[in-house]
Write an enzyme that holds these catalytic residues in place. Structure first.
Site, PDB file in Angstrom:
ATOM      1  CG  ASP A  29     -15.010  32.904 -46.252  1.00  0.00           C
ATOM      2  OD1 ASP A  29     -15.333  33.825 -45.471  1.00  0.00           O
ATOM      3  OD2 ASP A  29     -15.815  32.358 -47.030  1.00  0.00           O
ATOM      4  CG  ASN A  45     -17.313  36.288 -38.225  1.00  0.00           C
ATOM      5  OD1 ASN A  45     -18.129  36.992 -37.632  1.00  0.00           O
ATOM      6  ND2 ASN A  45     -17.175  36.308 -39.547  1.00  0.00           N
ATOM      7  CE1 TYR A  80     -27.584  33.678 -37.622  1.00  0.00           C
ATOM      8  CE2 TYR A  80     -28.622  34.799 -35.778  1.00  0.00           C
ATOM      9  CZ  TYR A  80     -27.601  34.713 -36.704  1.00  0.00           C
ATOM     10  OH  TYR A  80     -26.601  35.650 -36.705  1.00  0.00           O
ATOM     11  CE  LYS A 101     -24.925  33.244 -34.950  1.00  0.00           C
ATOM     12  NZ  LYS A 101     -23.464  33.248 -35.229  1.00  0.00           N
ATOM     13  CB  ILE A 129     -24.135  44.069 -39.034  1.00  0.00           C
ATOM     14  CG1 ILE A 129     -23.928  43.683 -37.559  1.00  0.00           C
ATOM     15  CG2 ILE A 129     -22.920  44.808 -39.583  1.00  0.00           C
ATOM     16  CD1 ILE A 129     -23.842  44.850 -36.595  1.00  0.00           C
ATOM     17  CB  THR A 134     -24.705  43.446 -45.174  1.00  0.00           C
ATOM     18  OG1 THR A 134     -26.096  43.107 -45.336  1.00  0.00           O
ATOM     19  CG2 THR A 134     -24.205  42.989 -43.815  1.00  0.00           C
TER      20      THR A 134
END
Length: 266
Positions: free
Chosen positions: A54, A107, A173, A177, A206, A208
């Protein structure tokens, strides 16, 4: 050793220990939180030795320590996926630390600015594309030779629902993607005969903590885009990623799999 005998040896080890990924090393970028962390945890719980990679060095160390406290073999490494040399060093760290590289989850990603294409800031465009697309390429550029040399391996790239549909205000984005999906297909074709599988997942929105901080009207608007009537969880995405990395998905190669509560089925 041939590809088939190597696969048999790994499978036999997993069967003997009762852990699906026993004896395997997993490298996960963007693993300090969210989907990356949930995936690393599930891989580790199934016997893999996990490298938490990370940009957030403290976050990576804390995530690795949390997994170690659960009995998972884990190590942390700092990586900037926009820097090819940083990625090379991080992949080499995984190989040096655990003796090889069997599984990879690319990821790491960022959201970027929200603006129409005609008003989109060029610096923001470059940041998003460098992180979300170049970062996946740099990762595979250094992961694939290691796996191909061993005659086995599996990679999952995190794309998005926006790898197949558009979304107003997110041109960088969406473009990045879509690029991840195409890159996955190309690599999947190239390495299928070398014993290495490459696939991608396309999560919907998702759940969060950041989204929980949204105004209720905006949050409810996101939920309404999903016929399932809710947002997904990191753990649900991780379940799909882990399956695609497993031998159970041995004939799934070069493909893109949605986990989106029917978002793209409309």
């Amino acid at each position: 050793m041939s590809t088939n005998s190597t696969t048999t040896d790994v499978t036999a080890t997993a069967t003997a220990t009762g852990a699906e990924f026993a004896g395997r090393t997993a490298f996960v970028t963007g693993a300090a939180s969210g989907i990356g962390f949930a995936t690393a945890r599930q891989l580790g719980a199934a016997g893999a030795s996990v490298v938490i990679a990370d940009y957030n060095a403290d976050g990576a160390r804390k995530a690795a320590d949390e997994l170690k406290a659960e009995g998972i073999v884990a190590a942390a490494v700092t990586v900037d996926v926009t820097d090819p040399e940083s990625v090379r060093a991080a992949v080499q760290f995984a190989v040096d630390t655990f003796g090889g590289l069997d599984l990879a989850v690319n990821n790491a990603g960022i959201g970027g600015q929200s603006a129409p294409t005609g008003d989109y800031d060029i610096d923001s465009w470059n940041r998003v594309v460098r992180t979300n697309l170049d970062g996946v390429f740099y990762s595979m550029r250094h992961e694939l030779p290691v796996m191909a040399a061993a005659g086995r391996g599996a990679i999952v790239n995190t794309a998005s629902i926006l790898g197949s549909v558009g979304f107003a205000g997110s041109p960088a984005y969406v473009a990045a993607k879509h690029g991840v999906v195409g890159l996955t297909k190309a690599a999947g074709i190239e390495y299928a005969a070398k014993g290495v599988r490459v696939n991608a997942v396309g999560p919907g929105f998702i759940e969060t903590p950041l989204l929980k901080g949204m105004e209720k009207e905006a949050y409810d608007g996101l939920v309404a885009l999903h016929p399932a009537g809710r947002l997904g969880t990191s753990e649900e995405v991780a379940e799909l990623i882990v399956f695609l990395l497993s031998d159970r998905a041995s004939f799934i190669q070069g493909s893109y799999h949605l986990v989106d509560g029917a978002y793209t089925a409309r």
